[in-house]
Design an enzyme around this catalytic site. Structure first.
Site, PDB file in Angstrom:
ATOM      1  N   ARG A 279     -61.458  -3.522 -19.087  1.00  0.00           N
ATOM      2  CA  ARG A 279     -60.496  -3.610 -17.997  1.00  0.00           C
ATOM      3  C   ARG A 279     -60.512  -2.313 -17.198  1.00  0.00           C
ATOM      4  O   ARG A 279     -60.295  -1.237 -17.760  1.00  0.00           O
ATOM      5  CB  ARG A 279     -59.094  -3.905 -18.520  1.00  0.00           C
ATOM      6  CG  ARG A 279     -58.978  -5.307 -19.122  1.00  0.00           C
ATOM      7  CD  ARG A 279     -57.582  -5.598 -19.624  1.00  0.00           C
ATOM      8  NE  ARG A 279     -57.515  -6.936 -20.172  1.00  0.00           N
ATOM      9  CZ  ARG A 279     -57.127  -8.022 -19.512  1.00  0.00           C
ATOM     10  NH1 ARG A 279     -56.759  -7.902 -18.256  1.00  0.00           N
ATOM     11  NH2 ARG A 279     -57.097  -9.202 -20.088  1.00  0.00           N
TER      12      ARG A 279
ATOM     13  N   GLU B 147     -58.497  -0.807 -15.460  1.00  0.00           N
ATOM     14  CA  GLU B 147     -57.161  -0.331 -15.117  1.00  0.00           C
ATOM     15  C   GLU B 147     -57.188   1.184 -14.976  1.00  0.00           C
ATOM     16  O   GLU B 147     -57.886   1.868 -15.726  1.00  0.00           O
ATOM     17  CB  GLU B 147     -56.162  -0.739 -16.204  1.00  0.00           C
ATOM     18  CG  GLU B 147     -56.023  -2.248 -16.381  1.00  0.00           C
ATOM     19  CD  GLU B 147     -55.195  -2.603 -17.599  1.00  0.00           C
ATOM     20  OE1 GLU B 147     -55.193  -1.820 -18.562  1.00  0.00           O
ATOM     21  OE2 GLU B 147     -54.553  -3.664 -17.586  1.00  0.00           O
TER      22      GLU B 147
ATOM     23  N   ARG C 281     -51.379   4.576 -24.552  1.00  0.00           N
ATOM     24  CA  ARG C 281     -51.472   3.225 -25.100  1.00  0.00           C
ATOM     25  C   ARG C 281     -52.434   2.324 -24.340  1.00  0.00           C
ATOM     26  O   ARG C 281     -52.480   1.124 -24.593  1.00  0.00           O
ATOM     27  CB  ARG C 281     -50.085   2.582 -25.144  1.00  0.00           C
ATOM     28  CG  ARG C 281     -49.330   2.636 -23.842  1.00  0.00           C
ATOM     29  CD  ARG C 281     -47.866   2.353 -24.045  1.00  0.00           C
ATOM     30  NE  ARG C 281     -47.486   1.002 -23.701  1.00  0.00           N
ATOM     31  CZ  ARG C 281     -46.313   0.466 -23.978  1.00  0.00           C
ATOM     32  NH1 ARG C 281     -45.416   1.156 -24.647  1.00  0.00           N
ATOM     33  NH2 ARG C 281     -46.024  -0.767 -23.642  1.00  0.00           N
ATOM     34  N   HIS C 282     -53.212   2.888 -23.418  1.00  0.00           N
ATOM     35  CA  HIS C 282     -54.163   2.090 -22.646  1.00  0.00           C
ATOM     36  C   HIS C 282     -55.592   2.584 -22.856  1.00  0.00           C
ATOM     37  O   HIS C 282     -55.843   3.783 -22.959  1.00  0.00           O
ATOM     38  CB  HIS C 282     -53.834   2.137 -21.151  1.00  0.00           C
ATOM     39  CG  HIS C 282     -52.640   1.335 -20.765  1.00  0.00           C
ATOM     40  ND1 HIS C 282     -51.375   1.877 -20.706  1.00  0.00           N
ATOM     41  CD2 HIS C 282     -52.512   0.029 -20.431  1.00  0.00           C
ATOM     42  CE1 HIS C 282     -50.512   0.932 -20.337  1.00  0.00           C
ATOM     43  NE2 HIS C 282     -51.180  -0.193 -20.174  1.00  0.00           N
TER      44      HIS C 282
ATOM     45  N   GLU D 219     -46.057  -4.216 -26.627  1.00  0.00           N
ATOM     46  CA  GLU D 219     -46.642  -5.553 -26.699  1.00  0.00           C
ATOM     47  C   GLU D 219     -47.942  -5.523 -27.493  1.00  0.00           C
ATOM     48  O   GLU D 219     -48.772  -4.638 -27.317  1.00  0.00           O
ATOM     49  CB  GLU D 219     -46.914  -6.068 -25.284  1.00  0.00           C
ATOM     50  CG  GLU D 219     -47.625  -7.408 -25.232  1.00  0.00           C
ATOM     51  CD  GLU D 219     -48.139  -7.735 -23.835  1.00  0.00           C
ATOM     52  OE1 GLU D 219     -49.184  -8.407 -23.736  1.00  0.00           O
ATOM     53  OE2 GLU D 219     -47.512  -7.295 -22.845  1.00  0.00           O
TER      54      GLU D 219
ATOM     55  N   SER E  11     -50.573 -11.572 -26.214  1.00  0.00           N
ATOM     56  CA  SER E  11     -50.199 -12.434 -25.100  1.00  0.00           C
ATOM     57  C   SER E  11     -50.878 -13.777 -25.314  1.00  0.00           C
ATOM     58  O   SER E  11     -52.062 -13.826 -25.658  1.00  0.00           O
ATOM     59  CB  SER E  11     -50.638 -11.821 -23.770  1.00  0.00           C
ATOM     60  OG  SER E  11     -50.231 -12.637 -22.690  1.00  0.00           O
TER      61      SER E  11
ATOM     62  N   ARG F 244     -53.955  -1.598 -30.607  1.00  0.00           N
ATOM     63  CA  ARG F 244     -52.486  -1.537 -30.590  1.00  0.00           C
ATOM     64  C   ARG F 244     -51.907  -1.932 -31.944  1.00  0.00           C
ATOM     65  O   ARG F 244     -50.892  -1.378 -32.386  1.00  0.00           O
ATOM     66  CB  ARG F 244     -51.930  -2.424 -29.483  1.00  0.00           C
ATOM     67  CG  ARG F 244     -52.148  -1.848 -28.099  1.00  0.00           C
ATOM     68  CD  ARG F 244     -51.339  -2.570 -27.049  1.00  0.00           C
ATOM     69  NE  ARG F 244     -51.418  -1.896 -25.755  1.00  0.00           N
ATOM     70  CZ  ARG F 244     -50.551  -2.072 -24.774  1.00  0.00           C
ATOM     71  NH1 ARG F 244     -49.552  -2.925 -24.912  1.00  0.00           N
ATOM     72  NH2 ARG F 244     -50.681  -1.415 -23.632  1.00  0.00           N
TER      73      ARG F 244
END
Length: 432
Positions: free
Chosen positions: A211, A213, A219-220, A355, A358, A406
Site C-alpha cells: 500500500r 500510503e 503502526r503503518h 484495528e 476488516s 498488527r
C-alpha cells in the site's frame, strides 16, 4: 559440522564441538572465559593460561566479539558457570572474524535507536529479546495455518502483480510490466473471492500486501503480511466467528509453545489468552460510546470513520478484543454487501489499541456489484476479469483480512510495528 552439539545440549563428561558467536570475553589474569552463543543459548569456555598451549589461549581470548567460532573440548560440571557446565577447549577455530567496531551491541548492554537496529538487522536479531519476537511470529503463523486447516480451508497463493488495484487507483505502487503499467497488489481480495466461488468454497492466504500510503506512524507499513480468509455460503457473522478463532488459536500457540520467548520479552506474567465471545458493537453503538468518553475534540456523527484517538478511547471502554458491525455503506468498499440502503455487512475486529481485521459479506449479485463500482467512481470495465465471473453462479460469501504485524504488535505490546518485521518497508526504508 555434523558433530556439532548445541550449547543447550552439552552434558558434563562428554567431548563436544560447539559453534556459534563469540558473545563475550572475560580475562581475569591467569584464567579467561569465552562465552559462545548459539540459537539455543550460551556456554562458557574456560582457558587456564598456565596449563594450555599459548596459541590456543591467544586464539580463544583475542577473538573479537560476534566472530563465528568453533570450539572442541571436554565438557565439565561447573556450578559457577551460567549453565552449570563449561567446556575445556582442545581446539578453537575462528571461522569468520568480526570487525571490532560493531555498529550496535548485540549483548544489549548498550541501547541503540530503532533506526540503527533496522540498518543492522542481522546484528540486532542476535539479541534474545529481538529473536524472541520472530520465534513468536513463526509460532503464530504456524498456528494460524493449522487453525484454518481445522476449519477445512484450502491455502491459496494469489498474484502480487496486477493490472488494477483492489480498491481502484489510489494507494498503488506502479511498476513497468513488459512495457505496460501494472501495480503491486493491495490485497488478495478479488482473487480470493474468485477462488471461493471457484469450487474451493473456503480458502485462506498468508502473504504480502503493498500500500502506497504516505503514513509515517508506528503502526503503518507499506509492505505488510495479510492473513486472509474467504468462505462461500458464509455470512458476516460466520466470518467473524472464524476471525475470533484465528486470534485465539494464535494466542494459545504462543502461550503453550513460547514460554522462553515471553520471558525474554519480560511479559510472561501478564500474557493471557483472550476469552471467546468477543463483544459485537454496532457502528452506531460504537460512536455513541466514543462520544460518551468526552476524549475527542469533535463529536462523531454518522458516516465518520474512527480516528486513532477514537479507537483508543473506545478500546479503553471495551477493554478486550471486540467487533464493530453494521458500518455505513458509504465508507466501506464496493465489494461489501449492504444490509439496507445505508448499512453494510462490513465489520472490523479491534484490539483495544487498534484495528486488526476488516471484513464482511461480499456482494455476489452481478448487477449490484457493477453498480457498486459506479457509485464509488470506479470503471467496472477495468475489473472485467473479476466481475464477469459473477455471471456464472457466484455463491454468497464472506471473509476478512487481518494484519499479521498488527496482531504481533498488540499481542506483544511492541512500541513500533517495525519491530514485528525483519526488514520493514516504509516511506524512508528500502534497504536492507
Amino acid at each position: 559440522m555434523d558433530e556439532r552439539t548445541y550449547t543447550a545440549d552439552v552434558e558434563p563428561g562428554t567431548t563436544v564441538t560447539v559453534a556459534g558467536w563469540a558473545h563475550e570475553i572475560r580475562d581475569l589474569g591467569g584464567i579467561a572465559f569465552l562465552i559462545v552463543r548459539d540459537t539455543t543459548g550460551q556456554i562458557q569456555v574456560k582457558f587456564e593460561k598456565d596449563e594450555m598451549d599459548d596459541e590456543l589461549v591467544e586464539t580463544g581470548t583475542d577473538v573479537t566479539r560476534e566472530s563465528v567460532v568453533q570450539v572442541s573440548g571436554k565438557a565439565e560440571e561447573e556450578p559457577r558457570a551460567p549453565t552449570g557446565v563449561e567446556v575445556v577447549p582442545e581446539e578453537v577455530e575462528v571461522i569468520a572474524e568480526a570487525d571490532p567496531e560493531l555498529p550496535l551491541d548485540p549483548s544489549g548492554k548498550v541501547d541503540s535507536d530503532l533506526s540503527t537496529r533496522l540498518d543492522n538487522r542481522t546484528l540486532d536479531t542476535r539479541k534474545p529479546e529481538v529473536q524472541a519476537v520472530f520465534e513468536i511470529r513463526s509460532a503464530v503463523l504456524g498456528a494460524v495455518r493449522e487453525q484454518f486447516r481445522e476449519l477445512k480451508c484450502t491455502e491459496i497463493t494469489t498474484p502480487k502483480i496486477v493490472a488494477t488495484g483492489t480498491e481502484g487507483g489510489t494507494e498503488l505502487f506502479p511498476i513497468t510490466y513488459f512495457g505496460e503499467e501494472a501495480f503491486m497488489n493491495q490485497s488478495p481480495q478479488l482473487f480470493k473471492q474468485l477462488c471461493a466461488g471457484g469450487g474451493f468454497e473456503r480458502v485462506f492466504e498468508i502473504g504480502p500486501i503493498f500500500r502506497a500510503e504516505e503514513h509515517n506512524t508506528p503502526r503503518h507499513l507499506n509492505e505488510a503480511t495479510s492473513i486472509d480468509f474467504e468462505g462461500a455460503f458464509c455470512g458476516a457473522d460466520e466470518a467473524m466467528d472464524v476471525a475470533e478463532e484465528i486470534i485465539i488459536a494464535a494466542y494459545e500457540a504462543v502461550d503453550s509453545q513460547c514460554s522462553d520467548e515471553l520471558e525474554a520479552l519480560g511479559i510472561a506474567d501478564e500474557f493471557t489468552v483472550p476469552e471467546s465471545g468477543f463483544p459485537r458493537l454496532t457502528y452506531e453503538e460504537a460512536i455513541e460510546k466514543v462520544n460518551a468518553t468526552g476524549e475527542l475534540d469533535d463529536v462523531l456523527v454518522w458516516g465518520d470513520d474512527l480516528s486513532t484517538e477514537a479507537e483508543r478511547a473506545l478500546g479503553e471502554v471495551v477493554g478486550e478484543h471486540y467487533f464493530i458491525t453494521e458500518w455505513p455503506s458509504e465508507i466501506k468498499p464496493f465489494y461489501i454487501m449492504d444490509e439496507s440502503d445505508d448499512i453494510s455487512t462490513g465489520f472490523d475486529m479491534m484490539h483495544p489499541s487498534m484495528e486488526l481485521v476488516s471484513g464482511g459479506q461480499r456482494e455476489h449479485r452481478y448487477e449490484q456489484l457493477v453498480e457498486g463500482f459506479r457509485q464509488q467512481g470506479l470503471d467496472p470495465e477495468e475489473f472485467d476479469y473479476y466481475t464477469k465471473m459473477f455471471k456464472y453462479g457466484m455463491p454468497p460469501h464472506a471473509g476478512f483480512g487481518m494484519g499479521a504485524e498488527r496482531l504481533l504488535m498488540t499481542m506483544l505490546d511492541l512500541d513500533n510495528i517495525r519491530e514485528a518485521v525483519l526488514f520493514p518497508r516504509d516511506r524512508q526504508r528500502l534497504s536492507p
